[in-house]
Design a protein around this motif. Sequence first.
Motif, PDB file in Angstrom:
ATOM      1  N   ALA A 182     -59.505 -57.399   5.198  1.00  0.00           N
ATOM      2  CA  ALA A 182     -60.932 -57.664   4.929  1.00  0.00           C
ATOM      3  C   ALA A 182     -61.455 -58.721   5.900  1.00  0.00           C
ATOM      4  O   ALA A 182     -60.788 -59.733   6.133  1.00  0.00           O
ATOM      5  N   VAL A 189     -64.290 -63.560   1.846  1.00  0.00           N
ATOM      6  CA  VAL A 189     -64.286 -62.138   2.229  1.00  0.00           C
ATOM      7  C   VAL A 189     -65.725 -61.661   2.313  1.00  0.00           C
ATOM      8  O   VAL A 189     -66.526 -61.917   1.423  1.00  0.00           O
ATOM      9  N   LYS A 191     -68.529 -59.032   2.074  1.00  0.00           N
ATOM     10  CA  LYS A 191     -68.746 -57.774   1.372  1.00  0.00           C
ATOM     11  C   LYS A 191     -69.357 -56.758   2.327  1.00  0.00           C
ATOM     12  O   LYS A 191     -70.032 -57.113   3.288  1.00  0.00           O
TER      13      LYS A 191
ATOM     14  N   GLY B  19     -48.952 -61.711  -7.893  1.00  0.00           N
ATOM     15  CA  GLY B  19     -50.150 -60.934  -7.561  1.00  0.00           C
ATOM     16  C   GLY B  19     -49.890 -59.451  -7.639  1.00  0.00           C
ATOM     17  O   GLY B  19     -50.823 -58.648  -7.691  1.00  0.00           O
ATOM     18  N   CYS B  20     -48.626 -59.072  -7.621  1.00  0.00           N
ATOM     19  CA  CYS B  20     -48.262 -57.670  -7.765  1.00  0.00           C
ATOM     20  C   CYS B  20     -46.815 -57.605  -8.245  1.00  0.00           C
ATOM     21  O   CYS B  20     -46.090 -58.609  -8.196  1.00  0.00           O
ATOM     22  N   ASP B  49     -56.341 -60.770  -7.824  1.00  0.00           N
ATOM     23  CA  ASP B  49     -57.009 -61.592  -6.800  1.00  0.00           C
ATOM     24  C   ASP B  49     -58.500 -61.272  -6.812  1.00  0.00           C
ATOM     25  O   ASP B  49     -58.901 -60.127  -6.592  1.00  0.00           O
ATOM     26  N   ARG B  51     -60.719 -61.782  -4.755  1.00  0.00           N
ATOM     27  CA  ARG B  51     -61.264 -61.385  -3.455  1.00  0.00           C
ATOM     28  C   ARG B  51     -61.270 -59.854  -3.317  1.00  0.00           C
ATOM     29  O   ARG B  51     -61.962 -59.315  -2.461  1.00  0.00           O
ATOM     30  N   MET B  52     -60.479 -59.192  -4.138  1.00  0.00           N
ATOM     31  CA  MET B  52     -60.407 -57.730  -4.059  1.00  0.00           C
ATOM     32  C   MET B  52     -61.760 -57.091  -4.354  1.00  0.00           C
ATOM     33  O   MET B  52     -62.085 -56.032  -3.859  1.00  0.00           O
ATOM     34  N   ALA B  54     -64.615 -58.111  -3.538  1.00  0.00           N
ATOM     35  CA  ALA B  54     -65.459 -58.104  -2.339  1.00  0.00           C
ATOM     36  C   ALA B  54     -64.898 -57.187  -1.258  1.00  0.00           C
ATOM     37  O   ALA B  54     -65.617 -56.784  -0.346  1.00  0.00           O
ATOM     38  N   ALA B  55     -63.583 -56.879  -1.374  1.00  0.00           N
ATOM     39  CA  ALA B  55     -62.937 -56.133  -0.282  1.00  0.00           C
ATOM     40  C   ALA B  55     -62.999 -54.634  -0.479  1.00  0.00           C
ATOM     41  O   ALA B  55     -62.375 -53.896   0.268  1.00  0.00           O
TER      42      ALA B  55
END
Lengths: 812, 217
Positions: A182, A189, A191, B19-20, B49, B51-52, B54-55
């Motif tokens: 990303a 991050v 968007k 995280g996994c 997480d 941030r995922m 947004a990713a």
Amino acid sequence: MASEPTALSPDELRRRCDPAALDFATTDDLEPLDSLIGQERAIEAIRLSAGMRHRRFNLFVLGPEGSGRHAAVARLLAEAAGERPAPDDWVYVHDFDAPDRPRALRLPRGAGPKLRRAMAELIDDLAQGIPALFESEEYQSRRAAIEEEFGGRNEKAFSELAQRARERGVAILRTPMGFALAPVKDGEVQKPEVIEKLPEAERKAIRENVAKTQEELSGFLESLPRIEKEHRAAIAALNAEMAEQVVDLNLADLRAEFAGIKALEAHFDALRKDLIANAELFLKAGSQRGEGAFPIAPAHIHDTPRFHRYAVNVMVSHAEDAIGAPVVVESLPTLSNLTGRVEYMQQMGTLVTDVTLIRPGALHKANGGYLVLDARRVLTEPFAWDALKRCLETAEIRMIGAGERLGLSATGTLEPEPVPLDLRVALVGDRFLHLLLEKHDPEFAQLFTVTAEFGPDMDRRAESMALFARQVAAVVRRECLRPVTADGVAALIEIASREADDREKLSLVLSRLWDVLREADHHAREDGAETVDRAHIEGAEAARLRRIDRVAERMQEMIARGTVMIDTRGSVVGQVNGLTVASLGAARFGWPARITARVRLGAGQVVDIEREVKLGGPIHSKGVLILSGYLSTHYLPETPLSLWASLVFEQSYGGVEGDSASVAELCALLSALAGVPLSQSLAVTGSVNQLGAVQPVGGVNEKIEGFFDACSAQGLTGRQGVLIPRRNADSLMLHADVVEAVADGRFQIHAIDHVDQALELLTGLPAGRRGLNGEFATGSVNANVEARLIDFAEARRDFGRMVAQAERRDDD
Amino acid sequence: MTTETRSEAASRRVLLFAGCYADAGPAIGLAVTLAQQMQAALEGVLALDPRMEAAEGAALVMAGRARGTTLALSRERLSLAYAADARAFRSRLDAAAARLSIRWSFRTDTGALPDLALGLRRPGDAVILGHRRFLPLRGPVIALEEGEDGPAARLARDLARALKLRARVLPAGTPAAALEPLAISALILPQSVQDDPARLVALIDAARCPVLLSPAG
């Protein structure tokens, strides 16, 4: 017509044994004789088979039940086995190249269990030694060096990749599936909607940076399998190098202990290779042994299934100083009990097996010696006979379970290497089985070339009676019975003669006699007697007969009540008392049967009603046909036989077999023809040939006793008696009450040679011989028979003419 | 000398964050061993997480059997993957803890590591952050601490003995980059390091192994 007197004296009815002739007071005076008597032929055959080295000289022992076949075979084979060396040990071990085919190893006597223990100790030692070695400073340092080499190289590459990504403004985010790339700005991050609003040049730069990172990351991830493989190889090489040290150290002791055993050298080499390659097994064992509620003690690690591949399964072992070959008696010769089997254990819902679950069979245990089997049991167990033959034929023990033979086994199994077989099999059976096998199984004669036949009896002579007495002494000593007096032994000898159905013989079916002896001892103990005498023996025998006499008693009751119609008085035309005998288990008894004959004009046919309704056996039918032969040749040989006659066993609803009633049937037939009544006080047994000669038959004692009982129930008149073939007179061994009645003149036994004697005794008339004029003496039975047959012939001729005239009239 | 009360013992926890599932795997053995030693309850937390979010739509380079291939990251795909990881994490925790009769629980939470862990820990809790290297390396248990007798060093020795590994103590000030080439089975960080979030993150990224934040005291 024979002129010899027919009536037998009481002395001829039973051969008593004189105790004075036995020359001892009690069996304590005798040297016990444990060996067989009267079976020299069988003993010779057993010794031949036991001593022969050729592998096809297996033995079939046949003889009557209770003749001591099993015990004799076991004893004689044990004697022979004592002169042969004890065989080697056999063990199964895992084959590391072919895991489903365990290897069979031959080891010197006593080495099998030693090897098993040594191998278990080796595994337990390695379970301690290998983890200790792998925890050592040396191993840890070398392992750390490898890990750091690979880890450093690999992780550094990723760190650099991650650093380059950061510099390009790309974050590598770990997700459950992999790595998400990303774009980031100021640590956040970005968007997609934010990126969309950026100028094209910036968007393009972001796309290029992500793509470049993506390419590098993909390349890195794709290189991982190769590096992992190299890493594993490096670790495995280190483990093997370290394991080698401890394995070699421990194995050296094992090699030294079993030095010189060629069969083990190759196995030890393969074992070493496998131990080194699988050293991790021991690490896992080391890490797990302290876990769980019941941790495995380090000393028992070898017992855990994962180490069974190193186990030694001893199939058969003999002590180092063992003397003699084994003699094994397998009483339940199932397929698996013979050839051994592979067992299974349940593990996680499936059935698994390994080398430790191979079980030996009787063939393994008897290998190098002798195996005794009951023929009938082998033949009735599924696949057992076939497997036994295969093993003997190929001289090796091959384990194939019934399921595999039927193709029903869906579970993976082992195929143990066949063990070379060198043994002698003794099958114990009877004549019938022997005949069946010889006739229907061509392999039998090839594999079992020696037959040992146990005879049912031996001659009753002074020497044999002396030996018999010593056998009684042996049983008395072996079973701690009371000593038997000479009179007691004499009583046993008389019973043995009776059992042999011949007073000139002694039965060799000794088990029944020993049962009588044991029962007599029981009675003696109850009486408080010090010795077993004649009264105890005869009492035991009488009690035995009484116990098995229920059916005979019922039959006599039916005769006494008239349900079964038997006359023992008076005279009747065409009716005679025949005698039959039956065996029901141990019980053997006789009883009278009414036989009747009817005659009329006919075409020369004698009808056997029993045969017509399929109740007569072939030998009985043969007897009846012989009567026809006698009739047609003895009377009017020049004239066609013009009668129709029928013969029947009255009130007989079962089958009739044998020709022992043919004299009686002939008498009934001749009585019917002559119109001369037959005495119902007498009963007749014996077979007749076409010349009228009376031939011997079986069961004479029981038949006489059966008729005697029937007469006794209806009242003895002094005129009652039995006609028997003279050639049976030597067989007589009648019960004391019959002999007593004869002595008192209340009963008679007549021995006859010819049917004419029977006719005279039954009719009270002369039988009649053909004179010089070719005719029978007037008034004789035979003259009356012939006259009746002439009447029939003339009547038939007249009838034929009458019919012919009638036919001519019809034609006209 | 202090005397521990029954309630204190009963409330002790070993928190395992990852995280996994792939990151949790190598840490579960360590967590169970530690829980057994501390007579503590074990709590597994699968951290999502943030941030995922947004990713979404970003390039996803697959690991595992499909390694190297690229897909677009989607919410659905991510959601399914987290659910599968949660099941695996929970199941493995159950198997490992049940064998030693250790009380355990499992949950998912949202937050970035190590912030989430530091935020949820209570005094006396031991926190393990699941992380791993690309290769299954086996190395020592390392404690970053001054001296050989500090609590982190002692804990490292205890754990190493239980896990049949070696223990090693490095100075508390060891730079993160120095950890990168080492194969480390577990890294134990004392309280002093935990108080410096930037250094903590740097050490975690460099060690790439289960990191134990030892309980205070």
